[in-house]
Design a protein around this motif. Structure first.
Motif, PDB file in Angstrom:
ATOM      1  N   UNK A 150      17.612 -44.288 -26.079  1.00  0.00           N
ATOM      2  CA  UNK A 150      17.140 -43.051 -26.932  1.00  0.00           C
ATOM      3  C   UNK A 150      15.637 -43.296 -27.053  1.00  0.00           C
ATOM      4  N   UNK A 151      15.082 -44.457 -27.614  1.00  0.00           N
ATOM      5  CA  UNK A 151      13.845 -44.325 -27.847  1.00  0.00           C
ATOM      6  C   UNK A 151      12.891 -44.394 -26.578  1.00  0.00           C
ATOM      7  N   UNK A 152      13.413 -44.612 -25.517  1.00  0.00           N
ATOM      8  CA  UNK A 152      12.599 -44.589 -24.170  1.00  0.00           C
ATOM      9  C   UNK A 152      12.664 -43.150 -23.727  1.00  0.00           C
ATOM     10  N   UNK A 174      12.351 -53.353 -23.408  1.00  0.00           N
ATOM     11  CA  UNK A 174      13.065 -52.123 -23.386  1.00  0.00           C
ATOM     12  C   UNK A 174      14.475 -52.249 -23.035  1.00  0.00           C
ATOM     13  N   UNK A 175      15.515 -51.683 -23.812  1.00  0.00           N
ATOM     14  CA  UNK A 175      16.667 -51.485 -23.504  1.00  0.00           C
ATOM     15  C   UNK A 175      17.381 -52.890 -23.334  1.00  0.00           C
ATOM     16  N   UNK A 179      19.628 -53.443 -19.787  1.00  0.00           N
ATOM     17  CA  UNK A 179      18.887 -53.897 -18.554  1.00  0.00           C
ATOM     18  C   UNK A 179      18.495 -55.390 -18.522  1.00  0.00           C
ATOM     19  N   UNK A 180      18.608 -55.707 -17.047  1.00  0.00           N
ATOM     20  CA  UNK A 180      18.049 -56.861 -16.616  1.00  0.00           C
ATOM     21  C   UNK A 180      16.471 -56.772 -16.800  1.00  0.00           C
ATOM     22  N   UNK A 313      19.320 -42.198 -17.106  1.00  0.00           N
ATOM     23  CA  UNK A 313      18.530 -42.583 -18.348  1.00  0.00           C
ATOM     24  C   UNK A 313      17.438 -41.538 -17.960  1.00  0.00           C
ATOM     25  N   UNK A 314      17.029 -40.391 -18.906  1.00  0.00           N
ATOM     26  CA  UNK A 314      16.037 -39.491 -18.791  1.00  0.00           C
ATOM     27  C   UNK A 314      14.846 -39.986 -19.046  1.00  0.00           C
ATOM     28  N   UNK A 315      14.249 -40.889 -17.989  1.00  0.00           N
ATOM     29  CA  UNK A 315      12.875 -41.587 -17.871  1.00  0.00           C
ATOM     30  C   UNK A 315      12.269 -41.186 -16.806  1.00  0.00           C
ATOM     31  N   UNK A 316      12.062 -39.988 -16.549  1.00  0.00           N
ATOM     32  CA  UNK A 316      11.400 -39.374 -15.066  1.00  0.00           C
ATOM     33  C   UNK A 316       9.660 -40.323 -14.602  1.00  0.00           C
TER      34      UNK A 316
END
Length: 378
Positions: A150-152, A174-175, A179-180, A313-316
């Motif tokens: 969510x933060x990202x 992050x995450x 995430x790896x 994840x909505x990080x375009x």
């Protein structure tokens, strides 16, 4: 039938139930204004230049008409009496045949010293979003607490919305639970390309009002100038009312595969529910639960199953799709690709795919990989 909650879980269950049963009296109770909206859109609102009204899909009255139901807004449940199949709204008793808990999860909050605490905003529903939009009018600098999913997403969205964004989180990447490290570095790099500044390791210890906004004091001694703070530390399933009523709870409200709690005629789904030991705070499992529970409530007991459950994840700034490995699976990571285009695979001893993280152009491989994934809950 009574459903507590009018988020994605409550309204989608009501829709699915009405496809099967158009007559049983249906009451939905919510502590907020009952507007229908898509919660994932909360972290896309600034980029799409939409305020809270723009994200609203239907008012409570329209939902009541659509569902042939009563929707009671701004109403808080004070207690549940499973023995007499009723719940309490203050002194008012409401009887039910079946009760469904769809009241979601609450934001995790941490105490912060200083006089700026009133300018820390969680964004967990449409009313939260409206409050933040109002406070953010004319402001430029946002500090986000938390570098999880969510933060990202908020960092990406608010950067596209024209804010200068700093992210503070007590982790190395992050995450971290999702995430790896290689995939995390790709996402962080994409966000940094938008101008997002990361402060990973320290925590916010003090938030002080100054003439020009706020000063955020971190545990490593650094100070960040900002105007507003968004709290994206995480979510915790709401369990207090369920536990007080004697229902079994763990991380969430404990339910079996038919989404029944430990008490007859009380069910739970969505972010508040722990299904057969699994609590997933995402849309795909929620929708699977809504379809299965509608069948059960309409008289056809139906166990829910989860197939592969990839998360987009909505990080375009760096597209990301991740499918965490099922709980308890042993495996090893394999990293392919370069730059921001990574295919990070989690494989068992026989080379079978258990999970993945895809970044950048590699997200195009998700459909082929999804066919190889095991079910999350068969």
């Amino acid at each position: 039938m009574v459903i507590i909650g009018t988020g994605l879980a409550g309204y989608n269950l009501a829709r699915e139930f009405r496809k099967l049963d158009t007559q049983t009296p249906l009451l939905l109770i919510t502590a907020d204004d009952g507007r229908s909206y898509s919660k994932p859109m909360l972290s896309m609102g600034f980029a799409k230049q939409k305020d809270a009204d723009g994200l609203c899909m239907a008012e409570a009255g329209a939902m009541a008409e659509q569902l042939n139901a009563e929707v009671r807004t701004h109403t808080r449940i004070s207690g549940i009496d499973p023995g007499h199949k009723r719940l309490w709204i203050g002194e008012e008793a409401v009887e039910y045949r079946d009760l469904v808990l769809a009241w979601g999860a609450q934001t995790v909050q941490v105490p912060i010293e200083g006089d700026g605490g009133h300018l820390v905003f969680p964004i967990n529903d449409l009313e939260d979003y409206a409050r933040f939009r109002a406070a953010a009018a004319g402001k430029q600098r946002v500090l986000i607490l938390g570098a999880g999913l969510i933060g990202c997403e908020f960092a990406n969205d608010m950067s596209l919305g024209g804010f200068k964004v700093d992210v503070v989180a007590p982790c190395e990447q992050v995450m971290p639970t999702l995430l790896h490290p290689a995939a995390a570095a790709a996402v962080q790099g994409g966000l940094e390309g938008l101008g997002v500044r990361f402060h990973l390791g320290p925590v916010l210890t003090r938030l002080q009002q100054v003439t020009q906004g706020l000063e955020a004091h971190l545990s490593d001694g650094s100070v960040i100038a900002c105007d507003l703070v968004v709290s994206a530390i995480g979510l915790r399933p709401r369990t207090d009312l369920a536990a007080a009523a004697g229902l079994q709870t763990n991380r969430g409200v404990s339910v079996d595969r038919e989404l029944r709690t430990s008490h007859a005629n009380i069910f739970a789904l969505g972010d508040c529910a722990e299904v057969d030991g699994i609590n997933l705070l995402y849309v795909m499992p929620l929708m699977s639960c809504a379809r299965a529970l509608a069948q059960t409530l309409a008289g056809k007991p139906t166990a829910v199953s989860y197939g592969p459950m990839p998360i987009t994840v909505k990080t375009p700034a760096c597209p990301l799709v991740v499918s965490p490995a099922p709980q308890g699976c042993e495996g090893t990571w394999q990293v392919e690709g370069q730059g921001s285009d990574l295919k990070v695979l989690y494989l068992d001893a026989d080379g079978k795919l258990l999970g993945y993280a895809l970044t950048g152009a590699a997200v195009m491989d998700k459909l082929a990989l999804n066919r190889q994934l095991p079910a999350v809950m068969a």
